[in-house]
Design an enzyme around this catalytic site. Structure first.
Site, short mmCIF file in Angstrom:
data_model
loop_
_atom_site.label_atom_id
_atom_site.label_comp_id
_atom_site.label_asym_id
_atom_site.label_seq_id
_atom_site.Cartn_x
_atom_site.Cartn_y
_atom_site.Cartn_z
N HIS A 1 -1.20 6.49 5.80
CA HIS A 1 0.27 5.52 6.31
C HIS A 1 1.67 7.10 6.16
O HIS A 1 1.40 7.97 5.75
CB HIS A 1 1.31 5.03 5.51
CG HIS A 1 0.58 3.59 5.27
ND1 HIS A 1 0.12 2.68 5.35
CD2 HIS A 1 -0.91 3.31 4.62
CE1 HIS A 1 -0.63 1.46 5.47
NE2 HIS A 1 -1.19 2.07 4.23
N ASN B 1 1.07 -5.78 7.12
CA ASN B 1 1.96 -6.18 6.14
C ASN B 1 2.54 -6.00 5.89
O ASN B 1 4.38 -5.18 5.28
CB ASN B 1 1.06 -6.38 5.12
CG ASN B 1 0.91 -8.47 5.07
OD1 ASN B 1 1.09 -8.67 5.35
ND2 ASN B 1 -0.22 -8.62 4.60
N ALA C 1 1.03 -0.85 -0.15
CA ALA C 1 -0.05 -0.18 -0.20
C ALA C 1 1.02 1.42 -0.20
O ALA C 1 0.31 2.44 -0.01
CB ALA C 1 -0.71 -0.08 0.97
#
Length: 261
Positions: A214, A184, A118
């Protein structure tokens, strides 16, 4: 290419078809190859054992089935002299597994590939690692509902939050081990930078968030780096991001395109 055609695999197949990438999905690994699957591209074989992988003629195996499948299919991929791309990077909290797969890859002259998942900017973080890096912090913020069905529900009342709440803060190894579906990316950041035990991860539930965010901050001899990404959740799986499938598509296309960025 092989892997269980779940949410990420299905989206990946759609993206490759939409872009017209000159690649072919040779096989999809399933639990029972005798059970018909709808929506598979024409000519795709169904296999239900790692031993069947060699006969597919694939050059790349893509794992998107969960960390329990990483070792099994990785061993089969390298035995068949294929490269291996891993999405369920939380499996690599097990240092012995990572070391084993790297050893097999070297012995066969193949590659163990870690897509950015991601994230973006992982190339910059990995490049910075050529010099000493002092610290890497990664903050993962997702809508409160995206944390349901995970251990977060035992740590905080996800339905009663009034604002962003940090419910877990630890090393990348601990975060990925405890939250394998949601964290992950912690392993990806760690492998690119200063390792699983020195990389610090904060997990945040935000009742007002609409996207998965993020925030990565790194400091070292290279300078300072601040990276922020806000990703749409995968439509069929809010615990993952659309960017995860997009990065897998880019990895595959980079193996066949004349221009690689």
């Amino acid at each position: 290419m092989s892997g269980r055609l779940g949410a990420i695999g299905t989206r990946l197949a759609q993206l490759l078809r939409q872009t017209g990438a000159p690649v072919r999905i040779a096989a999809v690994a399933v639990r029972d190859a005798q059970t018909p699957r709808d929506g598979l591209p024409e000519g795709v074989a169904l296999i239900d054992s790692p031993e069947a992988l060699a006969a597919t003629g694939a050059s790349l195996v893509v794992e998107a089935a969960g960390r329990g499948s990483v070792g099994i299919w990785g061993r089969a991929a390298f035995a068949a002299e294929m490269d291996y791309a891993v999405s369920s990077t939380s499996a690599f909290v097990d240092e012995a597994l990572l070391a084993e797969l790297l050893s097999l890859a070297r012995a066969k002259g193949r590659q163990l590939l870690i897509p950015p998942g991601a994230l973006g900017g992982i190339d910059a973080l990995a490049a910075a690692g050529r010099l000493p890096i002092a610290s890497v912090e990664h903050r993962i913020v997702k809508p409160a509902q995206a944390w349901k069905g995970t251990p977060a529900a035992d740590l905080v009342d996800l339905d009663a939050l009034s604002g962003p709440t940090v419910f877990f803060s630890a090393s990348a190894r601990e975060a990925a081990d405890a939250f394998p579906q949601n964290a992950n990316v912690a392993v990806i950041t760690a492998l690119a930078g200063i390792g699983l035990d020195r990389t610090r991860i904060s997990l945040v539930a935000d009742p007002d968030a609409m996207l998965n965010r993020h925030e990565i901050r790194a400091e070292g001899d290279f300078g300072k780096m601040d990276l922020t990404f806000e990703n749409r959740p995968l439509a069929t799986n809010p615990k993952s991001s659309e960017m995860t499938a997009l990065n897998l598509a880019r990895l595959i296309e980079s193996r066949v395109n004349p221009l690689v960025l």
